[in-house]
Design a protein around this motif. Structure first.
Motif, mmCIF file in Angstrom:
data_model
loop_
_atom_site.group_PDB
_atom_site.id
_atom_site.type_symbol
_atom_site.label_atom_id
_atom_site.label_comp_id
_atom_site.label_asym_id
_atom_site.label_seq_id
_atom_site.Cartn_x
_atom_site.Cartn_y
_atom_site.Cartn_z
ATOM 1 N N HIS A 169 14.746 -14.969 -5.818
ATOM 2 C CA HIS A 169 14.799 -16.183 -5.040
ATOM 3 C C HIS A 169 14.541 -15.924 -3.617
ATOM 4 O O HIS A 169 13.683 -16.552 -3.001
ATOM 5 N N LEU A 170 15.146 -14.757 -2.909
ATOM 6 C CA LEU A 170 14.696 -14.521 -1.639
ATOM 7 C C LEU A 170 13.328 -14.005 -1.525
ATOM 8 O O LEU A 170 12.734 -14.159 -0.477
ATOM 9 N N ARG A 214 13.426 -18.173 9.492
ATOM 10 C CA ARG A 214 13.576 -19.144 8.100
ATOM 11 C C ARG A 214 14.795 -18.873 7.347
ATOM 12 O O ARG A 214 14.983 -19.427 6.456
ATOM 13 N N LEU A 215 15.667 -18.347 8.125
ATOM 14 C CA LEU A 215 17.107 -17.923 7.442
ATOM 15 C C LEU A 215 17.928 -19.046 7.899
ATOM 16 O O LEU A 215 18.430 -19.076 9.273
ATOM 17 N N ALA A 266 6.927 -17.145 0.734
ATOM 18 C CA ALA A 266 6.428 -18.417 1.200
ATOM 19 C C ALA A 266 6.272 -18.740 2.712
ATOM 20 O O ALA A 266 5.597 -19.419 3.008
ATOM 21 N N CYS A 267 6.953 -17.730 3.310
ATOM 22 C CA CYS A 267 6.961 -17.798 4.758
ATOM 23 C C CYS A 267 5.553 -17.148 5.323
ATOM 24 O O CYS A 267 5.392 -17.041 6.476
ATOM 25 N N ILE A 268 4.848 -16.557 4.568
ATOM 26 C CA ILE A 268 3.798 -15.685 5.298
ATOM 27 C C ILE A 268 2.723 -16.955 5.750
ATOM 28 O O ILE A 268 2.524 -17.779 5.346
ATOM 29 N N GLU A 296 19.439 -3.109 -1.525
ATOM 30 C CA GLU A 296 18.319 -2.900 -0.520
ATOM 31 C C GLU A 296 17.214 -3.972 -0.423
ATOM 32 O O GLU A 296 16.737 -4.486 0.541
ATOM 33 N N ARG A 297 16.777 -4.636 -1.698
ATOM 34 C CA ARG A 297 15.708 -5.493 -1.396
ATOM 35 C C ARG A 297 16.353 -6.742 -0.691
ATOM 36 O O ARG A 297 15.463 -7.407 -0.370
ATOM 37 N N VAL A 298 17.316 -7.160 -1.278
ATOM 38 C CA VAL A 298 18.069 -8.525 -0.541
ATOM 39 C C VAL A 298 18.115 -8.486 0.819
ATOM 40 O O VAL A 298 17.749 -9.384 1.450
ATOM 41 N N TRP A 299 18.770 -7.382 1.213
ATOM 42 C CA TRP A 299 18.796 -7.101 2.776
ATOM 43 C C TRP A 299 17.443 -7.127 3.602
ATOM 44 O O TRP A 299 17.371 -7.659 4.545
ATOM 45 N N ASP A 300 16.587 -6.521 2.632
ATOM 46 C CA ASP A 300 15.059 -6.521 3.290
ATOM 47 C C ASP A 300 14.762 -7.739 3.664
ATOM 48 O O ASP A 300 14.029 -8.280 4.315
ATOM 49 N N CYS A 301 14.689 -8.741 2.440
ATOM 50 C CA CYS A 301 14.457 -10.048 2.212
ATOM 51 C C CYS A 301 14.729 -11.028 3.309
ATOM 52 O O CYS A 301 14.264 -11.838 4.091
ATOM 53 N N ILE A 302 16.341 -10.856 3.694
ATOM 54 C CA ILE A 302 17.232 -11.406 4.701
ATOM 55 C C ILE A 302 16.475 -11.156 6.070
ATOM 56 O O ILE A 302 16.599 -12.245 6.824
ATOM 57 N N GLU A 303 16.423 -9.731 6.305
ATOM 58 C CA GLU A 303 15.675 -9.493 7.536
ATOM 59 C C GLU A 303 14.584 -10.037 7.681
ATOM 60 O O GLU A 303 14.082 -10.601 8.902
ATOM 61 N N ARG A 304 13.817 -10.038 6.842
ATOM 62 C CA ARG A 304 12.181 -10.565 6.870
ATOM 63 C C ARG A 304 12.402 -12.079 7.211
ATOM 64 O O ARG A 304 11.960 -12.951 8.097
ATOM 65 N N LEU A 305 13.241 -12.773 6.537
ATOM 66 C CA LEU A 305 13.481 -14.258 6.738
ATOM 67 C C LEU A 305 14.160 -14.528 8.284
ATOM 68 O O LEU A 305 13.848 -15.441 8.712
ATOM 69 N N ARG A 306 14.880 -13.692 8.647
ATOM 70 C CA ARG A 306 15.419 -13.989 9.822
ATOM 71 C C ARG A 306 14.560 -13.731 11.056
ATOM 72 O O ARG A 306 14.516 -14.330 12.057
ATOM 73 N N GLU A 307 13.511 -12.617 10.786
ATOM 74 C CA GLU A 307 12.552 -12.359 11.914
ATOM 75 C C GLU A 307 11.714 -13.568 11.853
ATOM 76 O O GLU A 307 11.041 -13.711 12.939
ATOM 77 N N LYS A 308 11.504 -14.247 10.770
ATOM 78 C CA LYS A 308 10.514 -15.581 10.933
ATOM 79 C C LYS A 308 11.092 -16.563 11.248
ATOM 80 O O LYS A 308 10.609 -17.488 11.011
#
Length: 93
Positions: A84-85, A34-35, A91-93, A20-32
């Protein structure tokens, strides 16, 4: 044998949380935006393998001892990936 199954269940619970945490991070990176495609493919590959082995734990086609060892390895991989994610996402904030 009960101890092995108990340990395996604890690992599976932790893996579910990490997924769940991994997919949440992936979504945040996608929104920014940065993925990278490479990172996304890498994550999907690891998560697919993790899902495969998690499914094997419910079919009991493997020895619980073998599954426990395999899932310990995958738990370590999932922890590293999640860390890592989360670092990338922070770092994207």
């Amino acid at each position: 044998m009960e101890e092995v199954e108990r340990q395996l269940n604890l690992i599976l619970l932790e893996i579910a949380s990490l997924e769940e945490r991994v997919w949440d991070c992936i979504e945040r990176l996608r929104e920014k935006d940065r993925l990278s495609p490479h990172l996304e493919e890498y994550v999907r590959s690891i998560m697919s393998e993790l899902s495969y082995w998690t499914a094997l734990c419910t079919t009991t086609s493997e020895s619980p001892h073998v599954l426990l060892r395999r899932m310990e390895v995958h738990l370590t991989r999932a922890r590293r990936l999640s860390e890592h994610l989360e670092q990338l996402s922070a770092a994207c904030i």
